[in-house]
Design an enzyme around this catalytic site. Structure first.
Site, PDB file in Angstrom:
ATOM      1  N   ASP A  75     -42.875 -10.006   4.738  1.00  0.00           N
ATOM      2  CA  ASP A  75     -43.149  -8.654   5.220  1.00  0.00           C
ATOM      3  C   ASP A  75     -44.470  -8.669   5.989  1.00  0.00           C
ATOM      4  O   ASP A  75     -45.501  -9.073   5.452  1.00  0.00           O
ATOM      5  CB  ASP A  75     -43.247  -7.686   4.035  1.00  0.00           C
ATOM      6  CG  ASP A  75     -43.229  -6.226   4.464  1.00  0.00           C
ATOM      7  OD1 ASP A  75     -43.894  -5.891   5.464  1.00  0.00           O
ATOM      8  OD2 ASP A  75     -42.563  -5.424   3.801  1.00  0.00           O
TER       9      ASP A  75
ATOM     10  N   PHE B 291     -30.544 -13.060  11.642  1.00  0.00           N
ATOM     11  CA  PHE B 291     -31.603 -12.121  12.002  1.00  0.00           C
ATOM     12  C   PHE B 291     -32.432 -12.682  13.149  1.00  0.00           C
ATOM     13  O   PHE B 291     -32.756 -11.979  14.106  1.00  0.00           O
ATOM     14  CB  PHE B 291     -32.478 -11.869  10.768  1.00  0.00           C
ATOM     15  CG  PHE B 291     -33.722 -11.063  11.044  1.00  0.00           C
ATOM     16  CD1 PHE B 291     -33.669  -9.687  11.141  1.00  0.00           C
ATOM     17  CD2 PHE B 291     -34.951 -11.692  11.197  1.00  0.00           C
ATOM     18  CE1 PHE B 291     -34.815  -8.955  11.393  1.00  0.00           C
ATOM     19  CE2 PHE B 291     -36.101 -10.971  11.450  1.00  0.00           C
ATOM     20  CZ  PHE B 291     -36.025  -9.596  11.546  1.00  0.00           C
TER      21      PHE B 291
END
Length: 239
Positions: free
Chosen positions: A144, A219
């Protein structure tokens, strides 16, 4: 008894609340395959934080190059790496239960025996369960980025993280990080360039080309189609 706001106990509680974690909790539904992975795969591959320091040679039944992956997501890259390198052992950590179930189901389906899994905070696993100088690689792929400035302190890549990983790597072992956020890549580079006991493996002292051993995720492919970059960093423990 109610603790006063300025008491040591209150300060200690605040410190623990603010401690950096290796994950962000996410909700998610379980598919049938993921639930099967948890039900049938966990007894075979799952490890518990509470068991403390582990002898991974005994656990895997051999002495082999050992990779520790922080936050494996849905486990696709982990499975691909483990299948491509059966002579190596992989320890993955992920708190997202559907992802844990997916990895376990994949390991059973593919008949892999060189994977073990924790489902908890990876930093706690490193501190409490992994012997010093025992890992050949530590992987941190697409953590993140906490892209807002006020959240940068929550990023996992900080000086304390670099030192913890250095302790657990063998001399010559490598920390490999990848991110699709350029500003986070710059942050990683800034932290690691001043971290004691490391050498940047990039020829230009910045980023390495995508290593062949790091699988390209769906992704990542989608991001590349949209013109997004990916930055890989490799730092080797030198002492």
């Amino acid at each position: 008894m109610i603790e006063e706001q300025g008491s040591p106990a209150a300060a200690d509680e605040t410190r623990h609340r603010r401690e950096i974690k290796s994950f962000v909790m996410r909700a998610g539904r379980m598919t049938e395959g993921q639930q099967r992975g948890l039900d049938q795969g966990w007894p075979q591959f799952g490890l518990e934080l509470g068991d403390g320091l582990r002898d991974f040679d005994a656990l895997f039944g051999r002495s082999a190059p050992r990779t520790f992956e922080i936050g494996f997501g849905m486990g696709h890259a982990t499975l691909e790496m483990a299948a491509a390198a059966p002579e190596q052992d992989f320890i993955g950590v992920e708190v997202h239960r559907p992802g844990v179930g997916a990895l376990l189901n994949g390991a059973m389906t593919q008949g892999l025996s060189n994977i073990r899994v924790y489902s908890c905070d990876a930093l706690e696993v490193l501190r409490d369960c992994v012997a010093d100088a025992s890992l050949d690689r530590v992987l941190l792929f697409f953590p993140d980025p906490w892209h807002k400035s006020r959240h940068h302190k929550r990023r996992i890549v900080q000086p304390a993280f670099a030192e913890l990983v250095r302790q657990k790597l063998k001399v010559g072992g490598v920390l490999h990080m990848a991110t699709d956020w350029e500003h986070y890549a710059e942050h990683m580079l800034e932290v690691m360039n001043v971290a004691p006991g490391y050498r940047n493996l990039a020829a230009d002292g910045r980023y390495v080309p995508r290593p062949e051993e790091r699988p390209v995720t769906k992704f990542e492919r989608r991001g590349e189609r949209l013109g997004h970059g990916v930055w890989d960093l490799k730092f080797q423990r030198i002492d």
